[in-house]
Design a protein around this motif. Structure first.
Motif, PDB file in Angstrom:
ATOM      1  N   ILE A 164     -48.769 -30.295 -25.157  1.00 21.07           N
ATOM      2  CA  ILE A 164     -47.783 -30.697 -26.168  1.00 21.07           C
ATOM      3  C   ILE A 164     -46.593 -29.747 -26.164  1.00 21.07           C
ATOM      4  O   ILE A 164     -45.425 -30.169 -26.221  1.00 21.07           O
ATOM      5  CB  ILE A 164     -48.434 -30.738 -27.566  1.00 21.07           C
ATOM      6  CG1 ILE A 164     -49.489 -31.847 -27.633  1.00 21.07           C
ATOM      7  CG2 ILE A 164     -47.372 -30.942 -28.649  1.00 21.07           C
ATOM      8  CD1 ILE A 164     -50.301 -31.849 -28.911  1.00 21.07           C
ATOM      9  N   LEU A 165     -46.882 -28.451 -26.088  1.00 26.26           N
ATOM     10  CA  LEU A 165     -45.824 -27.443 -26.087  1.00 26.26           C
ATOM     11  C   LEU A 165     -44.890 -27.623 -24.895  1.00 26.26           C
ATOM     12  O   LEU A 165     -43.655 -27.574 -25.039  1.00 26.26           O
ATOM     13  CB  LEU A 165     -46.441 -26.043 -26.057  1.00 26.26           C
ATOM     14  CG  LEU A 165     -45.459 -24.865 -26.068  1.00 26.26           C
ATOM     15  CD1 LEU A 165     -44.661 -24.862 -27.367  1.00 26.26           C
ATOM     16  CD2 LEU A 165     -46.206 -23.554 -25.900  1.00 26.26           C
ATOM     17  N   ALA A 170     -40.013 -28.339 -22.540  1.00 26.86           N
ATOM     18  CA  ALA A 170     -39.910 -28.121 -21.092  1.00 26.86           C
ATOM     19  C   ALA A 170     -38.594 -27.450 -20.695  1.00 26.86           C
ATOM     20  O   ALA A 170     -38.578 -26.495 -19.917  1.00 26.86           O
ATOM     21  CB  ALA A 170     -40.072 -29.452 -20.349  1.00 26.86           C
ATOM     22  N   GLU A 171     -37.490 -27.945 -21.246  1.00 24.55           N
ATOM     23  CA  GLU A 171     -36.176 -27.403 -20.865  1.00 24.55           C
ATOM     24  C   GLU A 171     -36.022 -25.953 -21.298  1.00 24.55           C
ATOM     25  O   GLU A 171     -35.538 -25.107 -20.534  1.00 24.55           O
ATOM     26  CB  GLU A 171     -35.065 -28.258 -21.481  1.00 24.55           C
ATOM     27  CG  GLU A 171     -33.664 -27.827 -21.033  1.00 24.55           C
ATOM     28  CD  GLU A 171     -32.589 -28.789 -21.501  1.00 24.55           C
ATOM     29  OE1 GLU A 171     -31.389 -28.470 -21.297  1.00 24.55           O
ATOM     30  OE2 GLU A 171     -32.926 -29.855 -22.063  1.00 24.55           O
ATOM     31  N   PHE A 172     -36.465 -25.652 -22.506  1.00 18.05           N
ATOM     32  CA  PHE A 172     -36.369 -24.274 -23.013  1.00 18.05           C
ATOM     33  C   PHE A 172     -37.252 -23.338 -22.187  1.00 18.05           C
ATOM     34  O   PHE A 172     -36.840 -22.221 -21.833  1.00 18.05           O
ATOM     35  CB  PHE A 172     -36.793 -24.233 -24.486  1.00 18.05           C
ATOM     36  CG  PHE A 172     -36.902 -22.845 -25.038  1.00 18.05           C
ATOM     37  CD1 PHE A 172     -35.757 -22.138 -25.408  1.00 18.05           C
ATOM     38  CD2 PHE A 172     -38.143 -22.236 -25.168  1.00 18.05           C
ATOM     39  CE1 PHE A 172     -35.864 -20.844 -25.910  1.00 18.05           C
ATOM     40  CE2 PHE A 172     -38.248 -20.940 -25.672  1.00 18.05           C
ATOM     41  CZ  PHE A 172     -37.108 -20.252 -26.046  1.00 18.05           C
ATOM     42  N   ILE A 173     -38.464 -23.784 -21.884  1.00 19.38           N
ATOM     43  CA  ILE A 173     -39.409 -22.939 -21.142  1.00 19.38           C
ATOM     44  C   ILE A 173     -38.921 -22.664 -19.729  1.00 19.38           C
ATOM     45  O   ILE A 173     -38.962 -21.519 -19.254  1.00 19.38           O
ATOM     46  CB  ILE A 173     -40.802 -23.603 -21.103  1.00 19.38           C
ATOM     47  CG1 ILE A 173     -41.388 -23.687 -22.517  1.00 19.38           C
ATOM     48  CG2 ILE A 173     -41.757 -22.820 -20.195  1.00 19.38           C
ATOM     49  CD1 ILE A 173     -42.657 -24.503 -22.612  1.00 19.38           C
ATOM     50  N   PHE A 177     -36.725 -18.819 -16.798  1.00 21.20           N
ATOM     51  CA  PHE A 177     -36.777 -18.299 -15.438  1.00 21.20           C
ATOM     52  C   PHE A 177     -35.399 -18.247 -14.775  1.00 21.20           C
ATOM     53  O   PHE A 177     -35.175 -17.413 -13.901  1.00 21.20           O
ATOM     54  CB  PHE A 177     -37.718 -19.164 -14.588  1.00 21.20           C
ATOM     55  CG  PHE A 177     -39.147 -19.078 -15.010  1.00 21.20           C
ATOM     56  CD1 PHE A 177     -40.012 -18.175 -14.411  1.00 21.20           C
ATOM     57  CD2 PHE A 177     -39.643 -19.898 -16.013  1.00 21.20           C
ATOM     58  CE1 PHE A 177     -41.336 -18.093 -14.805  1.00 21.20           C
ATOM     59  CE2 PHE A 177     -40.965 -19.832 -16.416  1.00 21.20           C
ATOM     60  CZ  PHE A 177     -41.821 -18.921 -15.818  1.00 21.20           C
ATOM     61  N   SER A 178     -34.497 -19.130 -15.163  1.00 14.24           N
ATOM     62  CA  SER A 178     -33.155 -19.146 -14.572  1.00 14.24           C
ATOM     63  C   SER A 178     -32.221 -19.999 -15.427  1.00 14.24           C
ATOM     64  O   SER A 178     -32.648 -20.980 -16.027  1.00 14.24           O
ATOM     65  CB  SER A 178     -33.202 -19.713 -13.145  1.00 14.24           C
ATOM     66  OG  SER A 178     -31.900 -19.842 -12.605  1.00 14.24           O
ATOM     67  N   LYS A 179     -30.963 -19.598 -15.478  1.00 11.70           N
ATOM     68  CA  LYS A 179     -29.953 -20.350 -16.220  1.00 11.70           C
ATOM     69  C   LYS A 179     -29.172 -21.293 -15.308  1.00 11.70           C
ATOM     70  O   LYS A 179     -28.250 -21.981 -15.769  1.00 11.70           O
ATOM     71  CB  LYS A 179     -28.976 -19.384 -16.909  1.00 11.70           C
ATOM     72  CG  LYS A 179     -29.644 -18.415 -17.884  1.00 11.70           C
ATOM     73  CD  LYS A 179     -30.396 -19.150 -18.986  1.00 11.70           C
ATOM     74  CE  LYS A 179     -31.037 -18.158 -19.954  1.00 11.70           C
ATOM     75  NZ  LYS A 179     -31.836 -18.848 -20.996  1.00 11.70           N
ATOM     76  N   ALA A 185     -32.415 -28.537 -14.310  1.00 11.88           N
ATOM     77  CA  ALA A 185     -32.526 -30.002 -14.215  1.00 11.88           C
ATOM     78  C   ALA A 185     -33.764 -30.408 -13.417  1.00 11.88           C
ATOM     79  O   ALA A 185     -34.522 -31.290 -13.836  1.00 11.88           O
ATOM     80  CB  ALA A 185     -31.269 -30.575 -13.566  1.00 11.88           C
ATOM     81  N   LEU A 186     -33.961 -29.756 -12.275  1.00 17.00           N
ATOM     82  CA  LEU A 186     -35.127 -30.063 -11.443  1.00 17.00           C
ATOM     83  C   LEU A 186     -36.405 -29.563 -12.099  1.00 17.00           C
ATOM     84  O   LEU A 186     -37.431 -30.258 -12.112  1.00 17.00           O
ATOM     85  CB  LEU A 186     -34.962 -29.426 -10.060  1.00 17.00           C
ATOM     86  CG  LEU A 186     -36.111 -29.632  -9.066  1.00 17.00           C
ATOM     87  CD1 LEU A 186     -36.301 -31.119  -8.762  1.00 17.00           C
ATOM     88  CD2 LEU A 186     -35.851 -28.853  -7.775  1.00 17.00           C
ATOM     89  N   GLY A 187     -36.339 -28.360 -12.678  1.00 16.42           N
ATOM     90  CA  GLY A 187     -37.526 -27.742 -13.265  1.00 16.42           C
ATOM     91  C   GLY A 187     -38.042 -28.459 -14.492  1.00 16.42           C
ATOM     92  O   GLY A 187     -39.261 -28.541 -14.701  1.00 16.42           O
ATOM     93  N   LYS A 188     -37.137 -28.992 -15.299  1.00 15.71           N
ATOM     94  CA  LYS A 188     -37.546 -29.704 -16.513  1.00 15.71           C
ATOM     95  C   LYS A 188     -38.404 -30.917 -16.168  1.00 15.71           C
ATOM     96  O   LYS A 188     -39.506 -31.096 -16.710  1.00 15.71           O
ATOM     97  CB  LYS A 188     -36.328 -30.140 -17.312  1.00 15.71           C
ATOM     98  CG  LYS A 188     -36.669 -30.970 -18.540  1.00 15.71           C
ATOM     99  CD  LYS A 188     -35.413 -31.508 -19.221  1.00 15.71           C
ATOM    100  CE  LYS A 188     -35.774 -32.426 -20.383  1.00 15.71           C
ATOM    101  NZ  LYS A 188     -34.553 -33.002 -21.010  1.00 15.71           N
ATOM    102  N   ASP A 189     -37.912 -31.752 -15.268  1.00 12.86           N
ATOM    103  CA  ASP A 189     -38.662 -32.949 -14.874  1.00 12.86           C
ATOM    104  C   ASP A 189     -39.968 -32.573 -14.172  1.00 12.86           C
ATOM    105  O   ASP A 189     -41.014 -33.180 -14.407  1.00 12.86           O
ATOM    106  CB  ASP A 189     -37.808 -33.817 -13.939  1.00 12.86           C
ATOM    107  CG  ASP A 189     -36.602 -34.411 -14.650  1.00 12.86           C
ATOM    108  OD1 ASP A 189     -36.638 -34.512 -15.886  1.00 12.86           O
ATOM    109  OD2 ASP A 189     -35.627 -34.766 -13.963  1.00 12.86           O
ATOM    110  N   ALA A 190     -39.893 -31.562 -13.314  1.00 13.04           N
ATOM    111  CA  ALA A 190     -41.079 -31.130 -12.565  1.00 13.04           C
ATOM    112  C   ALA A 190     -42.160 -30.610 -13.507  1.00 13.04           C
ATOM    113  O   ALA A 190     -43.342 -30.931 -13.347  1.00 13.04           O
ATOM    114  CB  ALA A 190     -40.687 -30.047 -11.563  1.00 13.04           C
TER     115      ALA A 190
END
Length: 272
Positions: A164-165, A170-173, A177-179, A185-190
């Motif tokens: 759930i968290l 996802a975007e905040f987490i 690691f990188s701005k 964009a890739l990391g959020k969906d992944a």
């Protein structure tokens, strides 16, 4: 626990000294890890030498049948470790071809996040394993059943909360690691795809612990093959159909299949 804390703190201190103060380069980080783990191992060995424990060092006695059973029962853990390393090498290679270094960075970030959840569950299950084994050997079925239920529901709760968290943050987490916009964009969906693994990996780990602690090596080995060795093959298949998303979903597919396997054999635990 104290030994682990001491070894970890020593590793951190030595990393700082070797890298920042002495400027010895990347190789010194490996040296710091080796020194920390070695000193931790020596500290852990001291109680046996000083005879502080009920478990004491005695004359060497080798029961070949028992030794073979121990090796076989622990083979699933060996397979998990080897398969995980191979999976990361193959996955990184595929991601380099598909999305370059950004994809590799995203995968490593996702694995780090996943370990925060799975690490807690692994620690709990590994800690409960000797309790399972003892109560199983003592034939205390009622106590064993209670231990199973406590571990089962605690692992499930931790994993669901983690899922759930991640889904809602996802975007905040991933931005921790990188701005970089492309990375986020890739990391959020992944991360949102990969986090599906939280829904079943806890159950696989729980069952694997139960199978190993009750001396059912064939079942624990089967779990390891499906959940950790199979993903290496699935990577190529799923990437062919889903592209880069195939990498993110591979582990979930394997864990889901392992969960089906576990459900089929969980009756052997007689906890229902």
């Amino acid at each position: 626990m104290a030994v682990n804390v001491i070894a970890a703190l020593l590793n951190i201190i030595l990393d700082y000294l070797f890298l920042v103060v002495f400027g010895w380069g990347l190789w010194s980080a490996a040296l710091a890890s080796c020194i920390g783990m070695s000193i931790g191992a020596l500290i852990a060995f001291l109680p046996f030498v000083l005879q502080y424990l009920n478990l004491k060092i005695t004359k060497i006695y080798m029961d070949l049948k028992l030794f073979t059973n121990i090796i076989f029962n622990g083979s699933s853990g060996f397979l998990v470790g080897i398969s995980s390393s191979i999976f990361m090498v193959v996955a990184n290679s595929i991601l380099l071809d598909i999305s370059g270094t950004t994809g590799v960075a995203v995968l490593n970030a996702i694995i780090s996040i996943e370990f925060l959840v799975s690490g807690i569950i692994m620690g709990m299950c590994d800690g409960a394993q000797p309790l399972f084994s003892y109560q199983y050997g003592a034939r205390n079925k009622n106590i064993l059943s209670k231990l199973y239920k406590i571990t089962f529901f605690t692992a499930a709760l931790i994993s669901i909360l983690g899922f759930i968290l991640v889904e809602f943050g996802a975007e905040f987490i991933i931005a921790i690691f990188s701005k970089d916009a492309e990375f986020i964009a890739l990391g959020k969906d992944a991360l949102m795809i990969f986090s599906l693994v939280y829904l079943c990996s806890w159950f696989v780990k729980f069952c694997d612990t139960c199978f190993t602690s009750t001396n059912q090596p064939m079942l624990s080995f089967g779990v390891a093959i499906i959940s950790d060795l199979l993903p290496i093959v699935l990577l190529f298949v799923l990437v062919e159909f889903f592209g880069i998303n195939g990498v993110w979903i591979t582990v979930f597919v394997a864990k889901f299949m392992a969960s089906i396997f576990c459900i089929f054999f969980i009756k052997r635990l007689q906890v229902a």
